[in-house]
Scaffold this motif. Structure first.
Motif, PDB file in Angstrom:
ATOM      1  N   PHE A  58      23.433  21.622 -54.553  1.00  0.00           N
ATOM      2  CA  PHE A  58      23.058  22.325 -55.781  1.00  0.00           C
ATOM      3  C   PHE A  58      24.233  22.481 -56.743  1.00  0.00           C
ATOM      4  O   PHE A  58      24.205  23.312 -57.643  1.00  0.00           O
ATOM      5  N   GLY A  59      25.273  21.666 -56.549  1.00  0.00           N
ATOM      6  CA  GLY A  59      26.337  21.569 -57.532  1.00  0.00           C
ATOM      7  C   GLY A  59      27.484  22.549 -57.386  1.00  0.00           C
ATOM      8  O   GLY A  59      28.308  22.663 -58.307  1.00  0.00           O
ATOM      9  N   PHE A  60      27.571  23.229 -56.255  1.00  0.00           N
ATOM     10  CA  PHE A  60      28.660  24.176 -56.037  1.00  0.00           C
ATOM     11  C   PHE A  60      29.781  23.528 -55.218  1.00  0.00           C
ATOM     12  O   PHE A  60      29.509  22.810 -54.253  1.00  0.00           O
ATOM     13  N   ALA A  61      31.015  23.804 -55.595  1.00  0.00           N
ATOM     14  CA  ALA A  61      32.162  23.437 -54.761  1.00  0.00           C
ATOM     15  C   ALA A  61      32.345  24.521 -53.710  1.00  0.00           C
ATOM     16  O   ALA A  61      32.093  25.696 -53.965  1.00  0.00           O
ATOM     17  N   SER A  62      32.773  24.144 -52.513  1.00  0.00           N
ATOM     18  CA  SER A  62      32.960  25.139 -51.464  1.00  0.00           C
ATOM     19  C   SER A  62      34.112  24.740 -50.551  1.00  0.00           C
ATOM     20  O   SER A  62      34.487  23.574 -50.460  1.00  0.00           O
ATOM     21  N   ALA A  63      34.656  25.739 -49.888  1.00  0.00           N
ATOM     22  CA  ALA A  63      35.688  25.528 -48.871  1.00  0.00           C
ATOM     23  C   ALA A  63      35.530  26.612 -47.827  1.00  0.00           C
ATOM     24  O   ALA A  63      35.203  27.756 -48.154  1.00  0.00           O
ATOM     25  N   CYS A  64      35.722  26.265 -46.541  1.00  0.00           N
ATOM     26  CA  CYS A  64      35.586  27.265 -45.486  1.00  0.00           C
ATOM     27  C   CYS A  64      36.829  27.273 -44.616  1.00  0.00           C
ATOM     28  O   CYS A  64      37.471  26.238 -44.420  1.00  0.00           O
ATOM     29  N   GLY A  73      28.069  32.544 -63.577  1.00  0.00           N
ATOM     30  CA  GLY A  73      28.911  31.449 -64.036  1.00  0.00           C
ATOM     31  C   GLY A  73      29.935  31.008 -63.013  1.00  0.00           C
ATOM     32  O   GLY A  73      30.920  30.346 -63.349  1.00  0.00           O
ATOM     33  N   TRP A  74      29.709  31.359 -61.754  1.00  0.00           N
ATOM     34  CA  TRP A  74      30.633  30.987 -60.674  1.00  0.00           C
ATOM     35  C   TRP A  74      30.272  29.614 -60.114  1.00  0.00           C
ATOM     36  O   TRP A  74      29.097  29.327 -59.867  1.00  0.00           O
ATOM     37  N   LYS A  75      31.286  28.789 -59.857  1.00  0.00           N
ATOM     38  CA  LYS A  75      31.052  27.431 -59.365  1.00  0.00           C
ATOM     39  C   LYS A  75      31.745  27.143 -58.033  1.00  0.00           C
ATOM     40  O   LYS A  75      31.430  26.155 -57.387  1.00  0.00           O
ATOM     41  N   ARG A  76      32.702  28.001 -57.636  1.00  0.00           N
ATOM     42  CA  ARG A  76      33.499  27.743 -56.437  1.00  0.00           C
ATOM     43  C   ARG A  76      33.256  28.872 -55.422  1.00  0.00           C
ATOM     44  O   ARG A  76      33.626  30.028 -55.669  1.00  0.00           O
ATOM     45  N   ILE A  77      32.636  28.513 -54.316  1.00  0.00           N
ATOM     46  CA  ILE A  77      32.241  29.499 -53.314  1.00  0.00           C
ATOM     47  C   ILE A  77      33.049  29.268 -52.040  1.00  0.00           C
ATOM     48  O   ILE A  77      32.968  28.210 -51.412  1.00  0.00           O
ATOM     49  N   GLY A  78      33.846  30.270 -51.673  1.00  0.00           N
ATOM     50  CA  GLY A  78      34.634  30.197 -50.459  1.00  0.00           C
ATOM     51  C   GLY A  78      33.894  30.832 -49.293  1.00  0.00           C
ATOM     52  O   GLY A  78      33.028  31.684 -49.477  1.00  0.00           O
ATOM     53  N   MET A  79      34.247  30.413 -48.089  1.00  0.00           N
ATOM     54  CA  MET A  79      33.646  30.978 -46.887  1.00  0.00           C
ATOM     55  C   MET A  79      34.742  31.265 -45.878  1.00  0.00           C
ATOM     56  O   MET A  79      35.629  30.432 -45.656  1.00  0.00           O
ATOM     57  N   ALA A  80      34.673  32.448 -45.272  1.00  0.00           N
ATOM     58  CA  ALA A  80      35.611  32.831 -44.219  1.00  0.00           C
ATOM     59  C   ALA A  80      34.791  33.360 -43.063  1.00  0.00           C
ATOM     60  O   ALA A  80      33.941  34.234 -43.239  1.00  0.00           O
TER      61      ALA A  80
END
Length: 228
Positions: A111-117, A85-92
């Motif tokens: 594919f509908g995911f929010a992300s930030a790096c 049920g996770w929708k927000r994927i961060g990247m470091a």
């Protein structure tokens, strides 16, 4: 039970795990035999309602039998995230992987995911900024800053892209979200440490780590999962 009290020094099967392929021939030194109490505690935690172990296994179980072995690690990240049920994927990641992180952002968005790096050099710290004496003008990696920025952004899951050894531990320690790894940095092998390990085992690579003198290493450094 502390590690010093353990009855086992680890798995002894040289190749395939006997508990999987030949349970009737499990060696006497197998941790499953010698550490039955530990295995029982693990099973109890898996059964405990709403434990992290159970929640994660329930999510994984929804994916079993759907051909995961034929898909990429990034696809696995999306599949498991959806199942949780996770929708927000961060990247470091290390700054050298910014193009890859941006490529992952585009796939995740599809594919509908929010992300930030966030790049490791965010903040532009120098050694004096963190009160460490070193004769260097190097712009420092900032894994703590990366973690705090992703905490502020509200990541459900964070994905590491080639963080340096040690920096990955700082990032994991301060990240509010669970952390998984997509890229492991090893410059000598084009990021394939498994190939280097096989070369070591075959005697084709001379292992020569730089080890600081023991008296220079700190005693009692914090190593637990507690944040401070």
């Amino acid at each position: 039970m502390s590690g010093r009290d353990s009855k086992t020094s680890g798995c002894v099967c040289p190749t395939d795990c006997a508990t999987l392929f030949a349970p009737d021939r499990v060696p006497p030194a197998c941790p499953a035999r010698r550490e039955g109490e530990v295995m029982a505690r693990a099973r109890e935690e898996y059964r405990r309602e709403a434990s992290v172990a159970r929640t994660n296994w329930e999510a994984f179980a929804r994916l079993v039998g759907h051909g995961g072995a034929g898909r990429s690690r990034l696809e696995h990240v999306m599949e498991f995230s959806r199942s949780m049920g996770w929708k927000r994927i961060g990247m470091a990641g290390c700054a050298r992987y910014l193009p890859l992180m941006h490529a992952a952002e585009r796939v995740l968005a599809e594919f509908g995911f929010a992300s930030a790096c966030f790049s490791c050099k965010v903040g532009g710290n120098k050694f004096p900024d963190i009160d460490i004496e070193k004769d260097s003008d190097w712009t420092l990696c900032n894994p703590l800053g990366q973690a705090l920025l992703l905490n502020e952004w509200g990541a459900d899951l964070n994905v590491a892209f080639g963080l340096c050894m040690g920096h990955d531990l700082i990032f994991q320690h301060y990240s509010d979200a669970p952390v998984t790894t997509l890229v492991v940095k090893e410059k000598i092998s084009d990021d394939d440490p498994t190939a280097t390990l096989r070369r070591m085992d075959a005697g084709e690579y001379a292992c020569a780590p730089f080890l600081v003198d023991e008296e220079d290493a700190p005693a009692g450094a914090e190593t637990t999962g507690r944040r401070s």
